[in-house]
Design a protein around this motif. Sequence first.
Motif, mmCIF file in Angstrom:
data_model
loop_
_atom_site.group_PDB
_atom_site.id
_atom_site.type_symbol
_atom_site.label_atom_id
_atom_site.label_comp_id
_atom_site.label_asym_id
_atom_site.label_seq_id
_atom_site.Cartn_x
_atom_site.Cartn_y
_atom_site.Cartn_z
ATOM 1 N N LEU A 115 8.872 -41.950 -13.011
ATOM 2 C CA LEU A 115 7.391 -42.291 -13.485
ATOM 3 C C LEU A 115 7.386 -42.179 -15.179
ATOM 4 N N ILE A 116 8.110 -41.334 -15.540
ATOM 5 C CA ILE A 116 8.073 -41.170 -17.166
ATOM 6 C C ILE A 116 8.670 -42.157 -17.749
ATOM 7 N N GLU A 117 9.740 -42.835 -16.984
ATOM 8 C CA GLU A 117 10.581 -43.943 -17.726
ATOM 9 C C GLU A 117 9.354 -45.012 -17.650
ATOM 10 N N TYR A 118 8.702 -45.382 -16.462
ATOM 11 C CA TYR A 118 7.870 -46.635 -16.403
ATOM 12 C C TYR A 118 6.991 -46.277 -17.180
ATOM 13 N N CYS A 119 6.299 -45.074 -17.294
ATOM 14 C CA CYS A 119 4.887 -44.886 -17.992
ATOM 15 C C CYS A 119 5.172 -43.827 -19.082
ATOM 16 N N PRO A 120 5.776 -44.084 -20.360
ATOM 17 C CA PRO A 120 6.006 -43.037 -21.322
ATOM 18 C C PRO A 120 4.993 -42.456 -22.020
ATOM 19 N N ASP A 121 3.877 -42.979 -21.703
ATOM 20 C CA ASP A 121 2.405 -42.390 -22.209
ATOM 21 C C ASP A 121 1.852 -41.307 -21.345
ATOM 22 N N VAL A 122 2.233 -41.222 -20.247
ATOM 23 C CA VAL A 122 1.582 -40.528 -19.301
ATOM 24 C C VAL A 122 1.409 -39.009 -19.832
ATOM 25 N N SER A 123 0.171 -38.556 -19.498
ATOM 26 C CA SER A 123 -0.182 -37.454 -20.189
ATOM 27 C C SER A 123 0.416 -36.134 -19.549
ATOM 28 N N GLU A 124 0.317 -34.964 -20.119
ATOM 29 C CA GLU A 124 1.021 -33.841 -19.507
ATOM 30 C C GLU A 124 -0.069 -33.154 -18.452
ATOM 31 N N ALA A 125 -1.501 -33.621 -18.836
ATOM 32 C CA ALA A 125 -2.390 -32.971 -17.717
ATOM 33 C C ALA A 125 -2.430 -34.005 -16.676
ATOM 34 N N PHE A 126 -1.870 -35.051 -16.453
ATOM 35 C CA PHE A 126 -1.688 -35.751 -15.325
ATOM 36 C C PHE A 126 -0.595 -35.105 -14.571
ATOM 37 N N LEU A 127 0.393 -34.877 -15.268
ATOM 38 C CA LEU A 127 1.809 -34.375 -14.535
ATOM 39 C C LEU A 127 1.402 -33.082 -13.999
ATOM 40 N N GLU A 128 0.465 -32.275 -14.738
ATOM 41 C CA GLU A 128 0.016 -30.776 -14.001
ATOM 42 C C GLU A 128 -0.686 -30.997 -12.928
ATOM 43 N N THR A 129 -1.452 -32.189 -12.621
ATOM 44 C CA THR A 129 -1.926 -32.397 -11.280
ATOM 45 C C THR A 129 -1.253 -32.584 -10.121
ATOM 46 N N ILE A 130 0.102 -32.935 -10.382
ATOM 47 C CA ILE A 130 1.166 -33.335 -9.309
ATOM 48 C C ILE A 130 1.702 -32.130 -8.821
ATOM 49 N N HIS A 131 1.605 -31.921 -7.365
ATOM 50 C CA HIS A 131 2.174 -30.756 -6.713
ATOM 51 C C HIS A 131 3.228 -31.336 -5.616
ATOM 52 N N GLY A 132 4.409 -30.886 -5.756
ATOM 53 C CA GLY A 132 5.347 -31.286 -4.836
ATOM 54 C C GLY A 132 6.414 -30.182 -4.732
ATOM 55 N N PRO A 133 6.675 -29.828 -3.559
ATOM 56 C CA PRO A 133 6.080 -30.314 -2.318
ATOM 57 C C PRO A 133 4.821 -30.086 -2.035
ATOM 58 N N ALA A 134 4.039 -30.588 -1.590
ATOM 59 C CA ALA A 134 2.624 -30.483 -1.440
ATOM 60 C C ALA A 134 2.359 -29.380 -0.679
ATOM 61 N N GLY A 135 1.308 -28.420 -0.641
ATOM 62 C CA GLY A 135 1.142 -27.561 0.263
ATOM 63 C C GLY A 135 1.426 -25.987 -0.059
ATOM 64 N N LEU A 136 0.914 -24.963 0.637
ATOM 65 C CA LEU A 136 1.216 -23.677 0.330
ATOM 66 C C LEU A 136 2.234 -23.099 1.166
ATOM 67 N N ASP A 137 3.113 -22.262 0.970
ATOM 68 C CA ASP A 137 4.117 -21.544 1.534
ATOM 69 C C ASP A 137 3.917 -20.688 2.480
ATOM 70 N N ILE A 138 3.211 -21.264 3.749
ATOM 71 C CA ILE A 138 2.687 -20.538 4.904
ATOM 72 C C ILE A 138 3.700 -20.592 6.317
#
Length: 341
Positions: free
Chosen positions: A276-299
């Motif tokens: 993603l960063i290679e394709y979109c070098p202008d991607v913001s840190e704020a956007f990257l912070e919204t990404i959660h992977g693996p998705a979900g809580l550890d239950i």
Amino acid sequence: MMHELKQIIEGAIAAEAKDLKAVLASVVALDGSSYRRPGVRMLILENGKHVGAVSGGCVEKEVALQAQSVIKTGRSKMMTYDGRYRLGCEGVLYILLEVVDLSATFKSAFLECLQTRSSITIRSYYQKEEGLFEGLGSQVVLNENVYPISECDASITGVAVFEQTLAPCFKLVIVGAEHDAVQLCQFAAATGWEVTVLAGISEAKSSSHFPGVTTFVTTTPEHFDLSTIDAQTAIVLMTHNFAYDLRYLVALHAVNASYIGVLGPARRRDAILTQLIEYCPDVSEAFLETIHGPAGLDIGSESPQEIALSICAEILAVTRGRQSLSLRQKQGAIHLKSNTL
């Protein structure tokens, strides 16, 4: 919350079409603790049916009983419910009861606010004691215009005001149409979220495969309408295709979503983010912070249903600004003190 108010307004409109009177019950104040906070509402029809709830089910019978006198007299009134002796909640609820009388202009403006995903403000005028008082009732503010729910008089002095602002309905966008997406759609819909499912153009799926779905779209990452994404939106990528998930992240890299979930192990997430960063070098840190992977809580999730539950739980925790914590470990009140839902 907005989805609860939406259901109540829809219920009131349906009751009016059947020539049934309806009473709106609003919790406007609370002493101590209770199952839910001020700002919750329910609609009681004169035929005994109701929409919504103001507690876990123990208060509703008393509310329905008192609502009958409001239906007969047409006068708004205050009731109290002391849970210290009946519920063990150690709280006293102050509930405003008023006959619903919605104008045609309100109905049109309310629908427009839902479609444009605008916030709504409700002001309820009340007394913090039981009985009949002048000036009781509620008003709704839509795009700076004021619409009465009942015949209240906001000019009367000595009346308390409970004001609440409701954000647009929370929305979940599920990217993918496999079996696990069906489970996530069901859990999200049961939570009251609006659910959009995005399926690939080659997938033989329709809205009938997704119980509870609000919108079903067949599209590609490059053609999805990004204007439908706002701060009240979560996105979960579950196509089970690395390249497709990446294409969606590239398309989404400038949106203002509150949460983006990515399935799969951490190494898959890292590989996607690197590209993603290679394709979109202008991607913001704020956007990257919204990404959660693996998705979900550890239950300890194993099945698709359990995974869906863990993802919904993480979305709630992230959007409400909470760290996952067992309630028995929490110090202080369960709920935050806020009139914004």
